[in-house]
Write an enzyme that holds these catalytic residues in place. Structure first.
Site, PDB file in Angstrom:
ATOM      1  N   HIS A 204      -1.036  20.234  37.202  1.00 49.76           N
ATOM      2  CA  HIS A 204      -0.670  19.102  38.053  1.00 49.76           C
ATOM      3  C   HIS A 204      -0.705  17.838  37.217  1.00 49.76           C
ATOM      4  O   HIS A 204      -1.665  17.597  36.479  1.00 49.76           O
ATOM      5  CB  HIS A 204      -1.625  18.964  39.240  1.00 49.76           C
ATOM      6  CG  HIS A 204      -1.239  17.861  40.175  1.00 49.76           C
ATOM      7  ND1 HIS A 204      -0.130  17.963  40.988  1.00 49.76           N
ATOM      8  CD2 HIS A 204      -1.781  16.648  40.415  1.00 49.76           C
ATOM      9  CE1 HIS A 204      -0.009  16.841  41.698  1.00 49.76           C
ATOM     10  NE2 HIS A 204      -1.000  16.032  41.360  1.00 49.76           N
ATOM     11  N   GLY A 213      -0.216  16.028  45.352  1.00 51.50           N
ATOM     12  CA  GLY A 213       1.107  16.149  45.933  1.00 51.50           C
ATOM     13  C   GLY A 213       2.223  15.685  45.016  1.00 51.50           C
ATOM     14  O   GLY A 213       2.078  15.654  43.793  1.00 51.50           O
ATOM     15  N   LEU A 239      -3.655  22.210  48.947  1.00 52.61           N
ATOM     16  CA  LEU A 239      -2.779  21.663  47.925  1.00 52.61           C
ATOM     17  C   LEU A 239      -3.556  20.908  46.845  1.00 52.61           C
ATOM     18  O   LEU A 239      -4.308  19.984  47.145  1.00 52.61           O
ATOM     19  CB  LEU A 239      -1.746  20.731  48.561  1.00 52.61           C
ATOM     20  CG  LEU A 239      -0.729  20.079  47.612  1.00 52.61           C
ATOM     21  CD1 LEU A 239       0.152  21.133  46.956  1.00 52.61           C
ATOM     22  CD2 LEU A 239       0.115  19.051  48.354  1.00 52.61           C
ATOM     23  N   ASP A 240      -3.354  21.324  45.585  1.00 57.94           N
ATOM     24  CA  ASP A 240      -3.921  20.652  44.410  1.00 57.94           C
ATOM     25  C   ASP A 240      -5.440  20.485  44.503  1.00 57.94           C
ATOM     26  O   ASP A 240      -6.000  19.498  44.011  1.00 57.94           O
ATOM     27  CB  ASP A 240      -3.267  19.273  44.212  1.00 57.94           C
ATOM     28  CG  ASP A 240      -1.777  19.386  43.908  1.00 57.94           C
ATOM     29  OD1 ASP A 240      -1.376  20.402  43.323  1.00 57.94           O
ATOM     30  OD2 ASP A 240      -1.031  18.459  44.263  1.00 57.94           O
ATOM     31  N   ALA A 241      -6.110  21.450  45.136  1.00 61.34           N
ATOM     32  CA  ALA A 241      -7.555  21.339  45.335  1.00 61.34           C
ATOM     33  C   ALA A 241      -8.311  22.553  44.808  1.00 61.34           C
ATOM     34  O   ALA A 241      -9.505  22.691  45.082  1.00 61.34           O
ATOM     35  CB  ALA A 241      -7.866  21.133  46.814  1.00 61.34           C
TER      36      ALA A 241
END
Length: 296
Positions: A204, A213, A239-241
């Site tokens: 990311h 995001g 999401l992205d965690a």
């Protein structure tokens, strides 16, 4: 893109273990390795006071043990049982080539970097295939002698189920040790995150948990940040965690536009992804809850 197995002198049996902390864990493991004749060439330990867990990674010279990995696993299972039912552990042979499948879209920098590292023998794995939702990166993939599979994704997210199922079948055909979202730019459905849990790795383009995001560089520019970064993490349904494997940053200033941040950020993305993937393939990453212990 196959590479020969490691010479016998370079082969390692790698033990990774996490268990609730208590006195005597190191002694128990060391005694076992000594009894089987294991020559320890690398050992790392971490006791986490917040969770109360103990973590270790031990690498022994494979040639120092008179029997194979399967028997070693069977014998160590008894030791793990003594340490307690919550003990999590793996035993891997570094001489067994691991397999990687890459998921891509249009951005080429991460793909170029990983293909180059694999061709140069820097990754302890074979890149078996590349799956893309655009054809932009097909030619460069095939020039490296790797199969490229194109899967068309509908514009409507609600209609992407069949496309993700096709991706799953293409990936699972290789039974990979790592599924790398090399700027894939698609959010995996929850069931696929679960199916590839502990194997799906994303890059990311921000220093998470900041700017999750889409368009993180645009978000960073709007906030006037002075540092931008990249994060390599395991993919989860949130999401992205997912648990973070590696991060890094570079400095920017007020004169940088979004396009400058994108250009500079690509260098960090490549480095962070390649480090994180390598540590995963070398069994240096232990996941516990939402956090990782990385014996880099």
């Amino acid at each position: 893109m196959s590479r020969p197995a490691a010479p016998d002198d370079d082969r390692r049996y790698v033990l990774s273990l996490g268990t609730p902390d208590r006195t005597g864990i190191v002694a128990t493991i060391s005694t076992f390795l000594a009894e089987v004749g294991g020559s320890i060439v690398e050992a790392a330990y971490h006791a986490d006071p917040d969770s109360g867990w103990f973590f270790t990674r031990q690498a022994v010279r494979a040639s120092s043990i008179a029997y194979g990995l399967d028997e070693l696993r069977t014998r160590f299972a008894e030791v793990a049982a003594e340490l307690g039912p919550e003990t999590e552990w793996t035993l891997q042979d570094s001489g067994e080539r691991k397999r990687v499948v890459l998921l891509v879209s249009k951005e080429a920098h991460c793909l170029h970097d990983l293909l180059g590292r694999a061709a140069g023998g820097e990754l302890p794995a074979d890149i078996c295939a590349v799956v893309g939702n655009h054809r932009d990166l097909e030619n460069v993939t095939r020039r490296h002698g790797i199969d490229f599979h194109y899967v068309s994704f509908p514009k409507d997210p609600a209609e992407r189920g069949p496309a993700f199922e096709q991706v799953r079948k293409l990936v699972d055909a290789h039974d990979p040790h790592a599924v790398v979202l090399a700027r894939f730019m698609q959010v995996l459905p929850a069931e696929l995150c679960e199916h590839w849990a502990g194997r799906a790795i994303n890059i990311h383009h921000s220093f998470l948990p900041s700017f999750v995001g889409a368009k993180p560089y645009h978000q960073a520019f709007a906030r006037g940040v002075k540092l931008i970064g990249a994060t390599c993490h395991y993919v989860t349904a949130e999401l992205d965690a997912g648990p973070i494997i590696e991060q890094d940053v570079i400095r920017v200033d007020h004169s940088d536009e979004v396009r400058d941040m994108v250009r500079q950020g690509r260098d960090i993305e490549k480095l962070v992804l390649s480090r994180g993937l390598r540590w995963h393939l070398e069994d240096r990453v232990l996941v516990h809850g939402r956090k990782t212990v990385v014996f880099s």
